[in-house]
Design an enzyme around this catalytic site. Structure first.
Site, PDB file in Angstrom:
ATOM      1  N   GLU A 150     -14.576  31.193  81.040  1.00 36.63           N
ATOM      2  CA  GLU A 150     -15.852  31.497  81.162  1.00 36.63           C
ATOM      3  C   GLU A 150     -16.113  31.956  82.638  1.00 36.63           C
ATOM      4  O   GLU A 150     -16.799  33.025  82.580  1.00 36.63           O
ATOM      5  CB  GLU A 150     -16.939  30.348  80.628  1.00 36.63           C
ATOM      6  CG  GLU A 150     -16.985  29.795  79.419  1.00 36.63           C
ATOM      7  CD  GLU A 150     -17.209  31.071  78.439  1.00 36.63           C
ATOM      8  OE1 GLU A 150     -18.182  31.754  78.789  1.00 36.63           O
ATOM      9  OE2 GLU A 150     -16.537  31.240  77.308  1.00 36.63           O
ATOM     10  N   SER A 158     -47.698  51.613  60.026  1.00 35.73           N
ATOM     11  CA  SER A 158     -48.872  51.583  59.135  1.00 35.73           C
ATOM     12  C   SER A 158     -49.261  50.104  58.975  1.00 35.73           C
ATOM     13  O   SER A 158     -50.588  50.020  58.393  1.00 35.73           O
ATOM     14  CB  SER A 158     -48.687  52.434  58.033  1.00 35.73           C
ATOM     15  OG  SER A 158     -48.675  53.637  58.198  1.00 35.73           O
TER      16      SER A 158
END
Length: 732
Positions: free
Chosen positions: A137, A404
């Protein structure tokens, strides 16, 4: 007689004013000359330091760098302030909650938070686990200042070379900042906040504390957070006892827990662990000889109950809701939630099935869904396709345009300002400034009722309504009904040019389902501490519901929205034998597709699209979102009493259940009026009225000597080529 040459007071006053003016002018002149002399002297002095050639170039570059640096510092402060807001309000103690969640029936469904007794001190963790994590990491974790500049540059180069994201450049501190304060949404704003928060962590915490927090709070697959929980889950032992092969497997989970989770895909997990071992050798932490044993004997995992079906997105959201209560004292809590695992499973399966079958066809990669009861209790929540791949909750955190599906807020506002479902508004070309909205069909329908306009999702009508009633009133209505995001008042707002959340849309439509009361979605009904004491009970502690819409408005809107699945844009959402109401929504370039609908029992919102806002392949709200909605709601109503939508006549199939309490009086006469028309019949009559209103007058036929029946005259006298019948567009 006074001597005309005698001095007067006025004369003396005039002379004194002249003296003052002269004194001021003289003073200003002398001051200016003094300043000019000083500037000239300073210029003469500075000429001694005039540079030429290379020194001058260096000086100018340094001066420009200083100017840009100061400007950059001001910009950095401006960008950092929003990020640092997340560090306030006792963030560290809030994360220490330990919450056990129960479903609505009292069955345990999962946990969130950190238990202090489950954490292991960093010094007691195996050295090979720490090395495996750092090698994979962040190899320069103990030397950088929170941002690994060489690692970031290397990752950017690899990504540009591959024309894709193949390496991550985030340091371990940045990853922790994201886990603690931010979401997983891939935006530039989040990356900027992540960088500043990483610097804040490095300033306020030691490297060991940062590493410990990272190991305790990272998601490790299977619903587990932290290496201790993951070790217990996968290996049945404390993390203190894991060997090198098991440590490599755990370290490999940080990148993609779902992809490499060993209980889901053991071969992939072992292959990833092998990469971790290689990283440890390349980083110089171990030799190839030291890892050979772990390569030959990879880690085995124990069998356990699969928690892939756990409502993880829901529990993340519920955990945040619990923390917002700011309960004092005992932080080990048990929460009775509102989630229904049956709903949740069906919702997850419906979303995954549709995406698996149609994602490539429509180029839509993600979906989200929220199902609520009319009072706001959340029964199911789908925050994305794969929680392990991405913990970003698209149902509660993503801001998407509703298209809509926003129009009901416009029409509801119109109903509160004198309009009715039968009100006629002209559908014709319209321009506001330089903006000219168009209908989805490209044509216009002439004079139409508001019912037809909303059912067929005609765009011009809500724009005209907004012009008449005011866009600020529309925003006010939307807020009252439950939208929590900031709605900008723009010309295109009536067409859904705003940003909303899926969970808010579900709650807002629930207002129609419950008769007009605000239905803020909520996640739990009870919170208890470790001793069983009730700390929060919604029935006693929640405020009473607020009235959002009056009865007349609710009746009008339900009358219209219940016809959308009948003959409008949401026909795929119609439930067999159950009255259904709702609205579709599709945004520009087909980036977002929605169906938000409700019955008397539930309201649900479905969104589909892409995280990167890429357009889909003509995906509309009336297609896949309506299909998902139908599948989930069909399950939701199986075997339960069907409640009526307020003020709407029920379907024939469920009328017995709805009117069972209306007893027939003595004499056998039914109290229900036989003259009452169904909603479908009413809609057909409205359409017929519109056709008759918009048709041109018939031309007289002078050559006829004998009058003919009216029907025959109509057929003979109307010219098909000139009769102007309005077209009903197939809108979204």
């Amino acid at each position: 007689m006074r001597d005309p040459f005698q001095s007067s007071n006025r004369k003396r006053r005039t002379i004194r004013l002249i003296d003052i003016d002269s004194w001021v002018d003289t003073g200003l002149f002398r001051t200016g000359r003094f300043i000019g002399a000083k500037i000239e002297a300073f210029s003469v002095f500075m000429r001694r330091f005039r540079l030429t050639g290379f020194p001058r170039a260096v000086s100018e570059v340094g001066s420009d760098a200083l100017t840009l640096g100061l400007g950059g510092a001001v910009l950095a402060v401006a960008l950092a302030l929003p990020a640092f807001d997340a560090t306030r309000n006792g963030w560290e103690s809030q994360g220490d909650y330990s919450v056990t969640f129960l479903d609505r029936n009292g069955n345990e469904i999962g946990k969130r938070g950190i238990k202090r007794k489950e954490t292991v001190p960093l010094e007691e963790m195996p050295d090979h686990l720490i090395k495996a994590v750092l090698a994979t990491e962040d190899r320069r974790f103990f030397t950088h200042f929170g941002i690994d500049v060489p690692g970031t540059v290397r990752a950017m180069g690899e990504n540009l070379r591959a024309d894709a994201v193949v390496q991550g450049g985030s340091s371990l501190s940045q990853q922790l900042a994201k886990n603690l304060f931010l979401s997983n949404e891939r935006t530039l704003e989040r990356k900027i906040k992540e960088a500043f928060l990483a610097l804040w962590l490095e300033t306020n915490m030691s490297k060991e504390e940062i590493l410990k927090l990272y190991l305790d709070r990272a998601y490790m697959g299977g619903g587990n957070f932290g290496v201790e929980a993951a070790s217990e889950y996968y290996f049945g032992k404390s993390v203190k006892d894991v060997n090198l092969a098991e440590a490599a497997l755990l370290a490999g989970l940080f990148k993609a827990p779902a992809r490499y989770a060993p209980h889901v895909n053991l071969p992939a997990a072992r292959a990833r662990a092998n990469e971790v071992l290689t990283n440890m050798v390349q980083a110089g932490f171990l030799t190839e000889g030291q890892v050979i044993g772990a390569r030959r004997h990879p880690a085995n995992v124990i069998e356990q109950t699969d928690t892939a079906g756990s409502p993880n997105y829901f529990m993340d959201w519920a955990f945040d809701q619990v923390k917002q209560l700011r309960l004092k004292g005992d932080r080990s809590l048990t929460v009775r939630s509102t989630v229904d695992l049956g709903f949740q499973k069906v919702a997850d399966e419906a979303v995954e099935t549709i995406l698996r079958e149609k994602a490539d066809v429509y180029r839509a990669r993600q979906a989200a869904m929220v199902v609520v009861e009319p009072d706001g209790a959340v029964r199911a929540m789908v925050g994305g396709r794969d929680y392990g791949e991405s913990q970003f909750n698209r149902a509660t955190d993503a801001l998407r345009q509703p298209g809509s599906s926003f129009k009901p807020f416009v029409y509801a506002t119109a109903m509160m300002n004198g309009y009715t479902p039968q009100s006629i508004v002209r559908d014709a070309p319209l321009c506001i400034g330089g903006w000219c909205p168009r209908n989805y069909s490209g044509g216009y329908s002439g004079a139409v009722s508001l019912t037809t306009a909303l059912v067929k999702s005609i765009n011009i009508i809500p724009v005209r309504l907004a012009q008449a009633i005011g866009r600020d009133k529309i925003v006010e209505t939307a807020k009252k009904m439950g939208l929590t995001t900031e709605l900008l008042i723009t010309r295109s707002l009536p067409l859904g040019a705003a940003e909303v959340k899926v969970v808010d849309m579900a709650g807002a439509y629930a207002v129609f389902a419950n008769g007009g009361y605000k239905a803020t979605p909520y996640a739990f009904t009870q919170v208890m501490n470790s001793r069983g004491d009730v700390l929060y009970d919604r029935r006693k502690d929640a405020p009473p519901p607020e009235r959002a819409l009056d009865d007349t408005t609710v009746a009008a809107m339900n009358e219209i929205l219940s016809q959308v699945p009948e003959w409008g844009t949401g026909r795929r959402a119609k439930l067999d034998g159950i009255k259904t109401a709702g609205k579709t929504g599709t945004t520009s370039a087909y980036r977002d597709a929605w169906f938000v609908g409700y019955t008397g029992n539930y309201a649900a919102a479905v969104w589909m699209g892409n995280d990167n806002y890429q357009p889909t392949r003509r995906l509309t709200g009336g297609s896949l979102p309506a299909t998902i909605w139908n599948q989930v709601m069909t399950y939701a109503h199986a075997g339960v009493p069907v409640k009526p939508i307020p003020f709407v006549e029920p379907e024939d199939g469920d009328s017995d259940a709805v009117v069972a309490e209306a007893e027939t009086p003595e004499g056998g006469e039914d109290v229900r009026s036989a003259a009452t028309l169904s909603a479908a019949a009413t809609a057909q009559l409205i359409r017929l009225e519109e056709l008759m209103r918009s048709a041109r007058p018939l031309r007289p036929v002078a050559s006829l000597a004998v009058p003919r029946p009216i029907g025959e005259i109509g057929l003979a006298g109307a010219d098909p080529a000139t009769t102007n019948l309005p077209a009903l567009p197939d809108a979204r």
